[in-house]
Design a protein around this motif. Structure first.
Motif, PDB file in Angstrom:
ATOM      1  N   ARG A 119       0.678  -1.318  -0.002  1.00 21.95           N
ATOM      2  CA  ARG A 119       0.068   0.035   0.173  1.00 21.95           C
ATOM      3  C   ARG A 119       0.814   1.383  -0.029  1.00 21.95           C
ATOM      4  N   LEU A 120       0.304   2.353  -0.743  1.00 21.01           N
ATOM      5  CA  LEU A 120       1.172   3.424  -0.561  1.00 21.01           C
ATOM      6  C   LEU A 120       0.027   4.805  -0.639  1.00 21.01           C
ATOM      7  N   GLU A 121       0.395   5.886   0.492  1.00 22.09           N
ATOM      8  CA  GLU A 121      -0.452   6.704   0.717  1.00 22.09           C
ATOM      9  C   GLU A 121       0.340   7.910  -0.137  1.00 22.09           C
ATOM     10  N   ALA A 122      -0.599   9.017  -0.501  1.00 19.51           N
ATOM     11  CA  ALA A 122      -0.115  10.144  -0.952  1.00 19.51           C
ATOM     12  C   ALA A 122       1.095  10.823   0.006  1.00 19.51           C
ATOM     13  N   GLY A 123       1.924  11.340  -0.711  1.00 16.87           N
ATOM     14  CA  GLY A 123       3.136  11.943  -0.061  1.00 16.87           C
ATOM     15  C   GLY A 123       4.112  10.697   0.580  1.00 16.87           C
ATOM     16  N   GLU A 124       3.906   9.476   0.339  1.00 13.11           N
ATOM     17  CA  GLU A 124       4.736   8.552   0.880  1.00 13.11           C
ATOM     18  C   GLU A 124       5.702   8.110  -0.315  1.00 13.11           C
ATOM     19  N   SER A 125       6.806   7.406   0.126  1.00  9.71           N
ATOM     20  CA  SER A 125       7.547   6.773  -0.884  1.00  9.71           C
ATOM     21  C   SER A 125       7.880   5.335  -0.654  1.00  9.71           C
ATOM     22  N   LEU A 126       8.122   4.646  -1.424  1.00  2.08           N
ATOM     23  CA  LEU A 126       8.305   3.192  -1.512  1.00  2.08           C
ATOM     24  C   LEU A 126       9.537   2.570  -2.170  1.00  2.08           C
ATOM     25  N   VAL A 127      10.488   2.114  -1.697  1.00  2.00           N
ATOM     26  CA  VAL A 127      11.443   1.853  -2.388  1.00  2.00           C
ATOM     27  C   VAL A 127      11.427   0.146  -2.463  1.00  2.00           C
ATOM     28  N   ILE A 128      11.369  -0.175  -3.903  1.00  2.00           N
ATOM     29  CA  ILE A 128      11.498  -1.743  -4.203  1.00  2.00           C
ATOM     30  C   ILE A 128      13.054  -1.925  -4.458  1.00  2.00           C
ATOM     31  N   ALA A 129      13.583  -2.823  -3.656  1.00  2.42           N
ATOM     32  CA  ALA A 129      14.777  -3.195  -3.878  1.00  2.42           C
ATOM     33  C   ALA A 129      14.997  -4.795  -4.308  1.00  2.42           C
ATOM     34  N   GLY A 130      16.186  -5.056  -5.284  1.00  2.06           N
ATOM     35  CA  GLY A 130      16.110  -6.362  -5.560  1.00  2.06           C
ATOM     36  C   GLY A 130      17.235  -6.461  -6.471  1.00  2.06           C
ATOM     37  N   GLU A 131      17.555  -7.864  -7.006  1.00  2.00           N
ATOM     38  CA  GLU A 131      18.542  -7.886  -8.001  1.00  2.00           C
ATOM     39  C   GLU A 131      17.756  -8.041  -9.316  1.00  2.00           C
ATOM     40  N   SER A 132      18.804  -8.225 -10.342  1.00  2.00           N
ATOM     41  CA  SER A 132      17.911  -8.262 -11.719  1.00  2.00           C
ATOM     42  C   SER A 132      17.268  -9.815 -11.699  1.00  2.00           C
ATOM     43  N   GLY A 133      16.305  -9.477 -12.446  1.00  2.00           N
ATOM     44  CA  GLY A 133      15.009 -10.827 -12.459  1.00  2.00           C
ATOM     45  C   GLY A 133      14.196 -11.034 -11.131  1.00  2.00           C
ATOM     46  N   SER A 134      14.279 -10.071 -10.371  1.00  2.00           N
ATOM     47  CA  SER A 134      13.582 -10.027  -9.038  1.00  2.00           C
ATOM     48  C   SER A 134      12.197  -9.860  -9.047  1.00  2.00           C
ATOM     49  N   GLY A 135      11.808  -9.212 -10.522  1.00  2.00           N
ATOM     50  CA  GLY A 135      10.374  -8.897 -10.656  1.00  2.00           C
ATOM     51  C   GLY A 135      10.119  -7.409 -10.304  1.00  2.00           C
ATOM     52  N   LYS A 136      10.978  -6.635  -9.841  1.00  2.00           N
ATOM     53  CA  LYS A 136      10.929  -5.222  -9.360  1.00  2.00           C
ATOM     54  C   LYS A 136      10.055  -4.559 -10.459  1.00  2.00           C
ATOM     55  N   SER A 137      10.885  -4.553 -11.897  1.00  2.00           N
ATOM     56  CA  SER A 137      10.360  -3.667 -12.851  1.00  2.00           C
ATOM     57  C   SER A 137       9.058  -3.934 -13.290  1.00  2.00           C
ATOM     58  N   MET A 138       8.883  -5.420 -13.318  1.00  2.00           N
ATOM     59  CA  MET A 138       7.536  -6.133 -13.664  1.00  2.00           C
ATOM     60  C   MET A 138       6.274  -5.402 -12.935  1.00  2.00           C
ATOM     61  N   VAL A 139       6.616  -5.318 -11.673  1.00  2.00           N
ATOM     62  CA  VAL A 139       5.758  -4.762 -10.734  1.00  2.00           C
ATOM     63  C   VAL A 139       5.121  -3.289 -11.264  1.00  2.00           C
ATOM     64  N   CYS A 140       6.332  -2.563 -11.472  1.00  2.00           N
ATOM     65  CA  CYS A 140       5.836  -1.136 -11.940  1.00  2.00           C
ATOM     66  C   CYS A 140       5.404  -0.999 -13.290  1.00  2.00           C
ATOM     67  N   GLN A 141       5.547  -1.861 -14.212  1.00  2.00           N
ATOM     68  CA  GLN A 141       4.974  -1.862 -15.316  1.00  2.00           C
ATOM     69  C   GLN A 141       3.537  -2.504 -15.500  1.00  2.00           C
ATOM     70  N   ALA A 142       3.311  -3.401 -14.491  1.00  2.00           N
ATOM     71  CA  ALA A 142       1.880  -3.672 -14.173  1.00  2.00           C
ATOM     72  C   ALA A 142       0.865  -2.364 -13.655  1.00  2.00           C
ATOM     73  N   LEU A 143       1.722  -1.719 -12.984  1.00  2.00           N
ATOM     74  CA  LEU A 143       0.929  -0.413 -12.480  1.00  2.00           C
ATOM     75  C   LEU A 143       0.473   0.711 -13.457  1.00  2.00           C
ATOM     76  N   LEU A 144       1.237   0.551 -14.658  1.00  2.00           N
ATOM     77  CA  LEU A 144       1.217   1.386 -15.622  1.00  2.00           C
ATOM     78  C   LEU A 144       0.371   0.834 -16.970  1.00  2.00           C
ATOM     79  N   GLY A 145       0.138  -0.516 -16.682  1.00  2.00           N
ATOM     80  CA  GLY A 145      -0.465  -1.287 -18.034  1.00  2.00           C
ATOM     81  C   GLY A 145       0.433  -1.437 -19.132  1.00  2.00           C
ATOM     82  N   ILE A 146       1.873  -1.567 -18.970  1.00  2.00           N
ATOM     83  CA  ILE A 146       2.945  -1.772 -19.969  1.00  2.00           C
ATOM     84  C   ILE A 146       3.420  -3.092 -19.913  1.00  2.00           C
ATOM     85  N   VAL A 147       2.882  -3.910 -19.311  1.00  2.00           N
ATOM     86  CA  VAL A 147       3.737  -5.474 -19.295  1.00  2.00           C
ATOM     87  C   VAL A 147       3.621  -5.923 -20.864  1.00  2.00           C
ATOM     88  N   PRO A 148       4.686  -6.840 -21.224  1.00  2.00           N
ATOM     89  CA  PRO A 148       4.512  -7.246 -22.436  1.00  2.00           C
ATOM     90  C   PRO A 148       3.069  -8.103 -22.696  1.00  2.00           C
TER      91      PRO A 148
END
Lengths: 264, 330
Positions: free
Chosen positions: B30-59
């Protein structure tokens, strides 16, 4: 102190065209640098500071406008000198994806330096390749693979292995871990330490990440706009930086140990 | 409390030869207005895919599923096609790793941004231009009037990233996602960009998702931290709590392998042994079990750990922690 590899008063100017007129661009201005046997020297600075240019001059990829490179105390001048230098000083490039020929099997890529420099009878080549793969922590089967079948960390190990094939005295590493994940990066850094301790290698380690340089090197040089602005033993430079640029660089490093110490 | 973004049980799968392969598996935050969330992980951990899902730009081949992704009352999981346009860029904007690839090389800085504004709202050219100057100013772009006529190739990497940030701000979004947005920049420029993002978050009340593999950067950004490994969230909590008191063996491993300004060879780095598992090879058990030094025999291979509380808002998904607490995972 005499270094294995030394650069004295290196100046490099490139001629660039700006608005159609030739223009002198001084990339490196009067830089001297040496590395002693078994020593790890860190060269830090941001992009454009000239650290890569200095290192390329030290192995003859680039020619200095003025200044000399010496190897074992002797100036390197003739083609034969450079050839001899390149047998005992090796360069590991930043990008492990472009540094390997994509159509050459790993085993062949590792054998090539031995064959070019005529280092051993052809029959011994495969054995040496296998041994070197083991030294850098790769399975001997990797010799049959193509570069695109390997991960970034594995490729960087292959590059390191290729540089070590000629049993060099010194290694120049240009940002070799900056593209790697932290857990893989730690593996490569450990390997470098191990090689330095076991083979007595001299290392010039170029990086913009001061955390890695602090960990690895015993002496550090800070470059800014083509000049060395500060140098000294790593501890001294990091704990008590004298130059404003060094201080700014240290302050810019994101570091959880500092943030946690500040919060406590 | 109203929640700006509420992601529940998000999974992203690709069809493989032997059934579906999950690259993101059951991630919630969950994320509120004015908050920050850091997603940390190595390549292949899925962190970019999560972001893409929030924008509807997954492959196209990816299958996104979950209970819901609630964004200010809109379910993003049910959003399709043209409906995304109301969200993407306008409400949720993204800053990518490579600003060179994110900008059109053939049009000037000014037009990159006016184009985006005019695509999202009805306004005159002058209004769009005024807004462009405003957002470039917010992003700290220097010598505005003169430099905004330049092409991306005429700018340095740091300036290009500032243009990308201005572009993200242009339609006044309430959430900005920065995916490794400072990775390619020099350290001093990186520090400037991080300070800028933090300031924008506070001034504009933006929610910020910052994706990185650098735990030092995570500490500098602050807010909440979610550590991902092989598509799973393994630990989450306030950034400083997690880094000062890591409770998952993977977080421990990451911290032991990352050099800091205090590290020296008397205290050698300890790499995590082995390699990350291939997607699809994890099965039902703990994703980290193949490299974990404190595996619980029989249990880690059979079931996924649920969340165990490790402090206020600090949770960890680890069988060993649930059994033995902090001492067990050290």
């Amino acid at each position: 102190m005499t270094g294995v590899l030394e650069a004295r008063n290196i100046v490099k100017t490139f001629i660039v065209r700006r608005e159609g007129k030739p223009h002198e661009l001084r990339a490196v201005g009067d830089v001297s640098l040496s590395v002693a046997p078994g020593e790890i020297v860190g060269l830090v600075g941001e992009s454009g500071s000239g650290k890569t240019t200095v290192s390329r001059i030290m192995i003859g990829i680039e020619r200095a406008t003025s200044g000399t490179v010496t190897y074992n105390g002797k100036p390197v001048e003739t083609r034969a000198d450079w050839r001899a230098l390149r047998r005992s000083v090796q360069y590991v490039f930043q990008d492990p994806f472009t540094a390997l020929c994509p159509t050459m099997r790993i085993g062949d890529a590792l054998a090539e330096p031995l064959i070019i420099h005529n280092m051993c009878p052809r029959g011994e080549v495969p054995g040496r390749v296998t041994k070197m793969l083991e030294t850098v922590g790769l399975h001997p089967d990797v010799a049959r693979r193509m570069p695109n079948q390997l991960s970034g960390g594995q490729r960087q190990r292959v590059n390191l292995a290729r540089a070590l094939m000629l049993e060099p005295k010194a290694l120049i590493c240009d940002e070799i871990v900056s593209g790697l994940d932290v857990s893989i990066q730690a593996q490569v850094l450990r390997l470098l330490v191990e090689l330095q301790e076991r083979l007595g290698l001299s290392l010039i380690f170029i990086s913009h990440d001061l955390r890695i340089v602090r960990y690895l090197s015993s002496r550090v040089l800070v470059m800014y706009l083509g000049q060395i602005v500060e140098q000294g033993p790593t501890e001294a430079v990091f704990d008590n930086p004298q130059h404003d640029y060094t201080r700014a660089l240290l302050a810019a490093i994101p570091d959880h140990s500092r943030v946690l110490a500040g919060a406590a | 409390m109203p929640c700006a973004l509420n992601v529940e049980n998000l999974s992203i799968r690709f069809s493989g030869r032997d059934g579906d392969i999950a690259v993101v598996d059951d991630v919630s935050f969950r994320l509120e207005a004015g908050e920050s969330l850091v997603i940390a992980g190595e390549s292949g951990s899925g962190k970019s895919m999560v972001c893409q899902a929030l924008l509807g730009i997954v492959p196209k081949a990816a299958k996104v599923s979950g209970t819901r992704i609630d964004w200010n009352g809109r379910d993003l999981l049910a959003t399709t096609g043209e409906a995304w346009r109301a969200v993407r860029g306008a409400e949720i904007a993204m800053i990518f790793q490579d600003p060179t690839a994110a900008l059109n090389p053939l049009i000037t800085v000014e037009h990159q941004i006016t184009d985006a504004i005019r695509a999202h709202r009805k306004c005159t050219k002058d209004e769009a231009r005024a807004r462009t100057i405003e957002v470039l100013g917010m992003a700290g772009f220097p010598e505005l009037e003169h430099r905004m006529k330049s092409y991306p190739s005429e700018l340095s990497g740091g300036l290009r990233q500032r243009v990308a940030i201005a572009l993200a701000l242009s339609c006044a979004p309430s959430l900005i996602i920065a995916d490794e947005a400072t990775t390619n920049l020099d350290v001093s420029i990186q520090a400037q960009i991080v300070t800028l993002l933090r300031r924008l978050k506070d001034q504009l009340g933006l929610a910020l998702i910052f994706v990185t593999h650098d735990l030092g950067l995570a500490a500098e950004i602050g807010g909440k931290l979610m550590v991902m490994y092989a598509g799973h969230a393994v630990e989450q909590g306030p950034v400083l709590d997690v880094l000062a008191d890591p409770c998952h063996p993977y977080t421990h491993g990451l911290l032991r392998s990352a050099p800091t300004l205090k590290s020296s060879r008397t205290n050698p780095l300890q790499p995590i042994p082995g390699q990350a598992p291939k997607p699809g090879s994890i099965g039902k058990g703990s994703p980290f079990r193949s490299r974990c030094p404190v595996v619980v025999g029989g249990v880690c291979a059979a079931t996924r750990a649920g969340w165990t509380s490790a402090g206020e808002d600090h949770q960890v998904a680890c069988h060993r922690f649930a059994l033995d607490g902090r001492e067990g995972v050290r």
